[in-house]
Design an enzyme around this catalytic site. Structure first.
Site, short mmCIF file in Angstrom:
data_model
loop_
_atom_site.label_atom_id
_atom_site.label_comp_id
_atom_site.label_asym_id
_atom_site.label_seq_id
_atom_site.Cartn_x
_atom_site.Cartn_y
_atom_site.Cartn_z
N HIS A 248 0.82 -1.22 0.00
CA HIS A 248 0.00 0.00 0.00
C HIS A 248 0.86 1.27 0.00
O HIS A 248 0.52 2.25 0.66
CB HIS A 248 -0.94 0.00 1.21
CG HIS A 248 -2.02 -1.04 1.15
ND1 HIS A 248 -3.21 -0.84 0.51
CD2 HIS A 248 -2.07 -2.31 1.64
CE1 HIS A 248 -3.96 -1.93 0.62
NE2 HIS A 248 -3.27 -2.84 1.29
N ASP B 78 -0.63 -5.03 6.05
CA ASP B 78 -1.60 -5.94 5.45
C ASP B 78 -1.38 -6.07 3.94
O ASP B 78 -0.80 -5.21 3.30
CB ASP B 78 -3.02 -5.46 5.73
CG ASP B 78 -3.30 -4.09 5.14
OD1 ASP B 78 -2.44 -3.21 5.27
OD2 ASP B 78 -4.38 -3.90 4.55
N GLU B 79 -1.85 -7.18 3.40
CA GLU B 79 -2.02 -7.39 1.97
C GLU B 79 -0.74 -7.20 1.14
O GLU B 79 -0.77 -6.63 0.06
CB GLU B 79 -3.14 -6.48 1.43
CG GLU B 79 -4.49 -6.76 2.06
CD GLU B 79 -5.60 -5.86 1.55
OE1 GLU B 79 -6.78 -6.29 1.61
OE2 GLU B 79 -5.31 -4.73 1.10
N VAL B 80 0.39 -7.70 1.65
CA VAL B 80 1.58 -7.66 0.80
C VAL B 80 1.44 -8.71 -0.31
O VAL B 80 0.80 -9.75 -0.13
CB VAL B 80 2.87 -7.90 1.60
CG1 VAL B 80 3.08 -6.78 2.61
CG2 VAL B 80 2.87 -9.25 2.29
#
Length: 567
Positions: free
Chosen positions: A272, A336-338
């Protein structure tokens, strides 16, 4: 009028009087049925030798709101229904406010930014009718602030501006079940002016929320002015007008702290982070790479080159510069969300890995440990998202607080590792769910976290579900987030309020109501119970300028019990 209609009308009035009450409801509460009026010259008397300036400001706000609030009781006939009862009611001239003997005198802001485990928000509020008296006492100024908030909610107004209550004598002994009661706001996907954030903080304080978790940057924009890297916002923000300057940040934090709200700033990383590439493309892998769905959870793709020593040094300086400007004791690195393909298909990342003879997992662990080390250097507790711990097994320091967000079921897995946590489960708390897909060219698409999370769904959350008794102390509390793909200043109030208040009561009141019954007992969200109180809160918010959305038709609001599923 038939006898049945008369009885139904009487029942509605009685139920409204019984149910219309405080939000969040205190841990211990006893009330009477006698009326009491506020004197037109009502005063708040501070029995504190040297009251801090922010406590004096809180008292001034309370006095001003008691003057300006125009909320009439939610009953058929509104205030006119109480006219005869109130006419001859005793008059309350003042509220006496004091700290318990021997208590330290510190500012509200100082108390608010103490370590999360060291804060005391307890207070005792007593209102009598014969003679009319009111006293508020607490161990610390933060408790006095919470008690003032409760006192404000006791009063109704009539058309002449007279303030009155119908529940004297009243005794409140109150303290939160959990110290961490938050709202998470994403200001990257769409920008919110400072005034909108300040208004939100005001409303948060009215329901005794204690934390603004500020998701300030993301892939879409970098609206945060950073002293070490001013080019990040200069090139990464949507415009020069959509930047939070250092003065803005300090203004927001001070406004929050003086209202009992700590600020946890999240610099989401290493994923992100695409917006950084506008100023520093050398630090970002796969920037805006297509198809985005292969390289990110949403467009645009891009994340930090974690294997690069220069990127690691950049991240260290970034976190140091921001942490140094934050007075609180908590800070988040997100996590989060790598996305693994973003790295494996990035030539620079693969070269760095080969040159250093390490794996992506090694590089990710090094990144997490480095950033957590920076946060610790500045005396702050590090926060991290749950998938970094549960999916990537990243090593974290012992006092890390894990944000459990993907599903409520993950709390047990985090607790099994002996880590502290806050609840932010998408299946209960996400305020943005249910608005349909925001991606184009997807006619039948829904949001990934459908359905819409009603206040009743949020209210039904059990913070201790699936945890053993020994793990209860690991739960600091929780927060409800607003992700801003489909939110902006235009719909901030109605998408947040009054649903956010459901989370406030979950984590303030805890498992039991003042009468000892379970908060999640039978008929708990009935319009004669929690819904009646939340309807009242919603009308109070609107009266104070917050555009909270209606929960029911007004016909139902004025007739508690008539619009329940089983009525």
């Amino acid at each position: 009028m038939s006898l049945t209609s008369v009885l139904r009308l009487i029942l509605c009035v009685l139920l409204a009087q019984y149910a219309s009450a405080l939000w969040p409801i205190p841990r211990s509460l006893s009330t009477g049925t006698s009326p009491l009026k506020l004197s037109p010259r009502f005063a708040v008397r501070l029995e504190i030798s040297t009251p801090p300036a922010d406590l004096l400001s809180a008292v001034s706000r309370t006095r001003a709101r008691l003057q300006s609030d125009r909320f009439e009781r939610l009953v058929l006939g509104r205030a006119s229904a109480d006219a005869k009862t109130v006419h001859a009611a005793p008059v309350l001239a003042s509220l006496t406010v004091s700290l318990t003997a021997g208590s330290p005198i510190r500012t509200v802001a100082e108390e608010t930014t103490q370590d999360i485990d060291a804060r005391s928000e307890s207070y005792v509020l007593i209102v009598t009718d014969h003679p009319p008296t009111a006293t508020l006492s607490a161990n610390l100024t933060l408790g006095l602030l919470r008690g003032l908030t409760t006192f404000e909610q006791l009063w109704y107004s009539n058309s002449q501006g007279t303030k009155y209550l119908l529940s004297a004598p009243l005794f409140v002994e109150d303290a939160p079940a959990f110290p961490y009661r938050g709202f998470s706001l994403d200001t990257s996907r769409n920008f919110y002016p400072v005034a909108d954030i300040l208004r939100t903080l005001d409303a948060m304080s009215w329901v005794k929320l204690s934390v603004l978790y500020w998701h300030v940057i993301d892939s879409q924009s970098f609206p945060l002015e950073v002293e070490a890297f001013p080019e990040l916002s200069a090139k990464g923000a949507y415009s020069a007008a959509e930047v939070y300057t250092r003065n803005d940040i300090q203004h927001i934090i001070q406004h929050a702290n003086e209202r009992g709200i700590d600020v946890v700033m999240e610099l989401d990383s290493p994923g992100h982070t695409t917006a950084i590439s506008a100023a520093h493309p050398e630090h970002i892998a796969c920037p805006a790479k297509s198809p985005w769905s292969k390289y990110a959870n949403e467009p645009p793709a891009g994340q930090l080159r974690i294997a690069s020593p220069s990127t690691l040094a950049f991240a260290r300086t970034l976190f140091s510069s921001v942490a140094a400007a934050l007075p609180g004791t908590m800070m988040s690195s997100g996590g989060d969300e790598v996305n693994l393909p973003c790295w494996t298909e990035d030539q620079q990342t693969m070269s760095d890995l080969a040159r250093r003879n390490i794996t992506i997992s090694d590089a990710l662990n090094e990144f997490v440990q480095t950033i957590q080390g920076v946060i610790k250097e500045y005396g702050k507790t590090p926060f991290i998202k749950s998938d970094m711990v549960l999916t990537h097994n990243a090593p974290v320091v012992n006092d890390t607080v894990v944000v459990v967000w993907q599903t409520s079921q993950d709390a047990a897995s985090v607790a099994d590792r002996g880590l502290r946590l806050i609840h932010q489960p998408s299946n209960y708390f996400y305020l943005d769910c249910g608005a349909g897909e925001w991606l184009g060219n997807d006619i039948l698409g829904n949001s990934w976290c459908d359905p819409f999370k009603t206040w009743q769904r949020a209210y039904s959350f059990d913070p201790y579900a699936n945890l053993t008794a020994d793990q209860h102390d690991l739960v600091l509390g929780g927060q409800m987030p607003l992700w801003s793909e489909q939110s902006s200043p235009e719909n901030l109030d109605p998408i947040v309020w009054p649903r956010l208040a459901a989370g406030a009561e979950v984590f303030w009141t805890g498992a039991r109501l003042p009468d000892g019954s379970p908060r999640l007992g039978q008929n708990t969200t009935s319009s004669t119970h929690a819904l009646a109180r939340l309807n009242e809160l919603r009308y109070r918010l609107v009266d104070r300028g917050v555009n909270a959305i209606a929960l029911q038709p007004k016909w139902c609001v004025l007739r508690p019990g008539e619009c329940d599923l089983d009525s």
